[in-house]
Design a protein around this motif. Sequence first.
Motif, mmCIF file in Angstrom:
data_model
loop_
_atom_site.group_PDB
_atom_site.id
_atom_site.type_symbol
_atom_site.label_atom_id
_atom_site.label_comp_id
_atom_site.label_asym_id
_atom_site.label_seq_id
_atom_site.Cartn_x
_atom_site.Cartn_y
_atom_site.Cartn_z
ATOM 1 N N SER A 223 0.967 -1.274 -0.009
ATOM 2 C CA SER A 223 -0.059 0.110 -0.071
ATOM 3 C C SER A 223 0.874 1.274 -0.015
ATOM 4 O O SER A 223 1.723 1.372 0.939
ATOM 5 C CB SER A 223 -0.908 0.015 1.424
ATOM 6 N N VAL A 224 0.593 2.185 -0.900
ATOM 7 C CA VAL A 224 1.302 3.353 -1.043
ATOM 8 C C VAL A 224 0.620 4.570 -1.323
ATOM 9 O O VAL A 224 -0.665 4.261 -1.698
ATOM 10 C CB VAL A 224 2.426 3.193 -1.939
ATOM 11 N N GLN A 225 1.077 5.756 -1.126
ATOM 12 C CA GLN A 225 0.317 6.929 -1.399
ATOM 13 C C GLN A 225 0.602 7.195 -2.863
ATOM 14 O O GLN A 225 1.661 6.890 -3.409
ATOM 15 C CB GLN A 225 0.666 7.905 -0.511
ATOM 16 N N ALA A 226 -0.314 7.894 -3.579
ATOM 17 C CA ALA A 226 -0.331 8.599 -4.630
ATOM 18 C C ALA A 226 1.108 9.346 -4.762
ATOM 19 O O ALA A 226 1.265 10.132 -3.902
ATOM 20 C CB ALA A 226 -1.427 9.233 -5.031
ATOM 21 N N GLY A 227 1.804 9.220 -5.541
ATOM 22 C CA GLY A 227 3.101 9.818 -6.146
ATOM 23 C C GLY A 227 4.152 9.145 -6.003
ATOM 24 O O GLY A 227 5.293 9.459 -6.050
ATOM 25 N N GLY A 228 4.086 8.000 -5.077
ATOM 26 C CA GLY A 228 4.913 7.222 -4.664
ATOM 27 C C GLY A 228 5.602 6.345 -5.644
ATOM 28 O O GLY A 228 5.068 6.036 -6.783
ATOM 29 N N SER A 229 6.493 5.439 -5.263
ATOM 30 C CA SER A 229 7.056 4.441 -5.991
ATOM 31 C C SER A 229 7.232 3.036 -5.539
ATOM 32 O O SER A 229 7.226 2.801 -4.361
ATOM 33 C CB SER A 229 8.693 4.898 -6.595
ATOM 34 N N LEU A 230 7.311 2.054 -6.460
ATOM 35 C CA LEU A 230 7.316 0.802 -5.965
ATOM 36 C C LEU A 230 8.054 0.056 -6.782
ATOM 37 O O LEU A 230 8.053 0.257 -8.175
ATOM 38 C CB LEU A 230 6.007 -0.028 -6.030
ATOM 39 N N ARG A 231 8.996 -1.080 -6.680
ATOM 40 C CA ARG A 231 9.519 -1.909 -7.401
ATOM 41 C C ARG A 231 9.070 -3.372 -7.113
ATOM 42 O O ARG A 231 9.326 -3.839 -6.002
ATOM 43 C CB ARG A 231 11.215 -1.974 -7.248
ATOM 44 N N LEU A 232 8.709 -3.970 -8.121
ATOM 45 C CA LEU A 232 8.140 -5.248 -7.835
ATOM 46 C C LEU A 232 9.204 -6.309 -8.569
ATOM 47 O O LEU A 232 9.987 -5.826 -9.497
ATOM 48 C CB LEU A 232 6.845 -5.491 -8.949
ATOM 49 N N CYS B 44 11.047 -14.646 -23.171
ATOM 50 C CA CYS B 44 10.113 -13.566 -23.251
ATOM 51 C C CYS B 44 9.513 -13.503 -21.886
ATOM 52 O O CYS B 44 8.779 -14.462 -21.399
ATOM 53 C CB CYS B 44 9.273 -13.409 -24.197
ATOM 54 N N MET B 45 9.566 -12.386 -21.156
ATOM 55 C CA MET B 45 8.788 -12.275 -19.636
ATOM 56 C C MET B 45 8.150 -10.985 -19.691
ATOM 57 O O MET B 45 8.530 -10.043 -20.413
ATOM 58 C CB MET B 45 10.064 -12.391 -18.540
ATOM 59 N N GLY B 46 7.282 -11.017 -18.942
ATOM 60 C CA GLY B 46 6.446 -9.638 -18.807
ATOM 61 C C GLY B 46 5.652 -9.455 -17.628
ATOM 62 O O GLY B 46 5.732 -10.298 -16.662
ATOM 63 N N TRP B 47 5.008 -8.391 -17.538
ATOM 64 C CA TRP B 47 4.197 -7.898 -16.221
ATOM 65 C C TRP B 47 2.900 -7.486 -17.045
ATOM 66 O O TRP B 47 2.687 -7.072 -17.677
ATOM 67 C CB TRP B 47 4.881 -6.885 -15.625
ATOM 68 N N PHE B 48 1.855 -7.996 -16.032
ATOM 69 C CA PHE B 48 0.656 -7.822 -16.388
ATOM 70 C C PHE B 48 -0.228 -7.318 -15.197
ATOM 71 O O PHE B 48 0.447 -7.447 -13.766
ATOM 72 C CB PHE B 48 -0.179 -9.097 -16.976
ATOM 73 N N ARG B 49 -1.279 -6.655 -15.190
ATOM 74 C CA ARG B 49 -2.131 -6.354 -14.043
ATOM 75 C C ARG B 49 -3.528 -6.777 -14.095
ATOM 76 O O ARG B 49 -4.164 -6.610 -15.395
ATOM 77 C CB ARG B 49 -1.804 -4.854 -13.612
ATOM 78 N N GLN B 50 -4.180 -6.808 -13.034
ATOM 79 C CA GLN B 50 -5.685 -7.006 -13.014
ATOM 80 C C GLN B 50 -6.505 -6.412 -12.038
ATOM 81 O O GLN B 50 -6.057 -6.500 -10.764
ATOM 82 C CB GLN B 50 -6.055 -8.607 -13.213
ATOM 83 N N TYR C 294 12.052 -7.444 -12.753
ATOM 84 C CA TYR C 294 11.643 -6.240 -12.250
ATOM 85 C C TYR C 294 10.551 -5.423 -12.864
ATOM 86 O O TYR C 294 10.815 -5.490 -14.117
ATOM 87 C CB TYR C 294 12.666 -5.284 -11.537
ATOM 88 N N LEU C 295 9.583 -4.628 -12.074
ATOM 89 C CA LEU C 295 9.034 -3.593 -12.660
ATOM 90 C C LEU C 295 8.849 -2.550 -11.716
ATOM 91 O O LEU C 295 8.354 -2.571 -10.449
ATOM 92 C CB LEU C 295 7.515 -4.172 -12.774
ATOM 93 N N GLN C 296 9.599 -1.545 -12.229
ATOM 94 C CA GLN C 296 9.560 -0.300 -11.378
ATOM 95 C C GLN C 296 8.425 0.757 -11.882
ATOM 96 O O GLN C 296 8.319 0.799 -13.131
ATOM 97 C CB GLN C 296 10.990 0.513 -11.743
#
Length: 126
Positions: free
Chosen positions: A11-20, A33-39, A80-82
């Motif tokens: 959980s982060v506040q708007a404007g912040g950053s995360l690295r998955l 081939c690798m990728g990130w998806f979201r749902q 990674y996904l930044q």
Amino acid sequence: RVQLEERGGGSVQAGGSLRLSCDVTTLPSTSHCMGWFRQVPGKEREGVASITIGGDLTFYADSMKGRFTISLNDAKNMLYLQITSLRPEDTAGYYCAATRWGCLARPTTEEGFVFWGQGTQVTVSS
């Protein structure tokens, strides 16, 4: 047995950053081939970005360009996904995935992605 494991959500506040991150150690050597998806619950899963195993080619869904960066470490065992400048609409489950071979013609769609992680939740509050 292939097992992709995502980490780094929260959980982060708007404007912040995360690295998955996603441990891709168990992928077969042919998986290039690798990728990130979201749902978001109730919506279709959407592609964020993908990358070739050499890290030399990256692909971003049009709506994801600018704030999302996909990368691999030098050992090619962590994906990674930044995400920067997080927005409430980025709230979703984020999944890493991989193909059995190389990237297909539409690398930011689910086409060809056969290995999937369980996902990590990102929640952005305003």
